[in-house]
Design an enzyme around this catalytic site. Structure first.
Site, short mmCIF file in Angstrom:
data_model
loop_
_atom_site.label_atom_id
_atom_site.label_comp_id
_atom_site.label_asym_id
_atom_site.label_seq_id
_atom_site.Cartn_x
_atom_site.Cartn_y
_atom_site.Cartn_z
N GLU A 272 0.80 -1.23 0.00
CA GLU A 272 0.00 0.00 0.00
C GLU A 272 0.83 1.29 0.00
O GLU A 272 0.36 2.34 0.42
CB GLU A 272 -0.95 0.00 1.20
CG GLU A 272 -2.01 -1.09 1.11
CD GLU A 272 -3.14 -0.84 2.07
OE1 GLU A 272 -4.22 -0.44 1.61
OE2 GLU A 272 -2.94 -1.06 3.29
N HIS B 258 -0.69 5.62 7.56
CA HIS B 258 -1.84 4.78 7.23
C HIS B 258 -1.95 3.71 8.31
O HIS B 258 -0.95 3.07 8.65
CB HIS B 258 -1.67 4.11 5.87
CG HIS B 258 -2.64 2.98 5.65
ND1 HIS B 258 -4.01 3.16 5.69
CD2 HIS B 258 -2.45 1.66 5.43
CE1 HIS B 258 -4.61 2.00 5.50
NE2 HIS B 258 -3.68 1.07 5.34
N HIS C 218 -4.89 0.93 10.74
CA HIS C 218 -6.17 0.22 10.87
C HIS C 218 -6.62 0.29 12.33
O HIS C 218 -7.11 -0.70 12.87
CB HIS C 218 -6.04 -1.24 10.45
CG HIS C 218 -5.27 -1.47 9.18
ND1 HIS C 218 -4.44 -2.55 9.01
CD2 HIS C 218 -5.22 -0.77 8.02
CE1 HIS C 218 -3.90 -2.51 7.79
NE2 HIS C 218 -4.36 -1.43 7.17
N HIS D 138 -11.57 -0.68 6.42
CA HIS D 138 -10.12 -0.84 6.30
C HIS D 138 -9.35 -0.05 7.37
O HIS D 138 -8.64 -0.64 8.16
CB HIS D 138 -9.71 -0.41 4.88
CG HIS D 138 -8.27 -0.56 4.57
ND1 HIS D 138 -7.77 -0.50 3.29
CD2 HIS D 138 -7.18 -0.75 5.36
CE1 HIS D 138 -6.46 -0.66 3.31
NE2 HIS D 138 -6.08 -0.81 4.55
MN MN Z 1 -4.04 -1.02 5.06
#
Ligand code: MN
Length: 242
Positions: A77, A96, A98, A166
């Site tokens: 990603e 980024h 979760h 996500h």
């Molecule tokens: Mn991810």
């Protein structure tokens, strides 16, 4: 070169901090733009953040291509990071993750708003990006440049966006700034769920959010505290601000 080494050390520290604060687990990542070349950024090889060392840090162009891969496996990603740096010249660091508290908001469409002063950095409201809107059924991962750019467009000019089913992204003016927002985004989500169970919430007003986010907002104290909690060396940024 000394400056780059210090920047890499901060990026390594940020990975350990985000893990210690439970913003990331085995997954999730943070990057920093290369101050020598705004079309490049630094990001670890694919590894759990708590385990990352300076030798894991790779450099990429904004299309997510490694500059000097040396056989190291990049994060799938990484396109999230390149697309945000491409769209937002003022942004120097991207997270980024979760983190668990943000997930219920992303899947219900219930909007996150700043609930307390220290969470004002998340922005006036947090947009939700749904990968299915443009890309249909996927494995939910931002695995190419087009997906990254679509997410960056949803982020717009803000500091945060949720990703349905996500996680989320955070865009900061520095590593310290991005870490601080990421920590407080998760905290805000948890507090908002608890407050919503009690009754109608009075969120910070637009003026209050702007006042908190004005000049002089500093995270150096938080950074030192988080470094100690994560067991990584603290290096002063040399200024009290961000
Ligand atoms: Mn991810």
């Amino acid at each position: 070169m000394q400056d780059i080494e210090a920047l890499i050390a901060d990026l390594v520290a940020a990975n350990h901090i985000l893990s210690a604060e439970h913003v990331v687990d085995a997954f999730g990542h943070i990057s920093v733009r290369d101050p020598r070349d705004p079309k490049r950024f630094f990001l670890s090889r694919a590894r759990a953040p708590e385990l990352i060392e300076a030798g894991d840090i790779m450099e990429f162009n904004l299309q997510g291509e490694p500059i000097d891969g040396r056989g190291r496996q990049p994060y799938l990603e990484r396109f999230i990071h390149g697309a945000i740096y491409e769209a937002r010249p003022e942004i120097q660091s991207v997270v980024h993750n979760h983190s668990h508290n943000v997930i219920p908001f992303g899947v219900t469409g219930e909007k996150l708003y700043p609930i307390m002063h220290s969470c004002a950095g998340i922005g006036h409201e947090v947009p939700i990006w749904d990968i299915a809107d443009k890309f249909g059924d996927t494995n939910m991962l931002v695995s190419n440049v087009a997906m990254g750019r679509d997410l960056a467009a949803r982020l717009g000019t803000g500091a945060t966006a949720l990703m349905r089913g996500h996680g989320c992204v955070v865009a900061g003016r520095s590593i310290r700034h991005a870490v601080q927002i990421a920590v407080y985004l998760d905290l805000n989500a948890g507090l908002q769920m608890r407050a919503a169970a009690l009754g109608k919430i009075k969120f910070l007003s637009k003026g209050e959010i702007d006042a908190v986010n004005g000049p002089g907002v500093g995270s150096e104290r938080a950074w030192e505290y988080w470094c100690v909690r994560a067991g990584v060396p603290y290096r002063s940024a040399g200024t009290p601000g961000l």
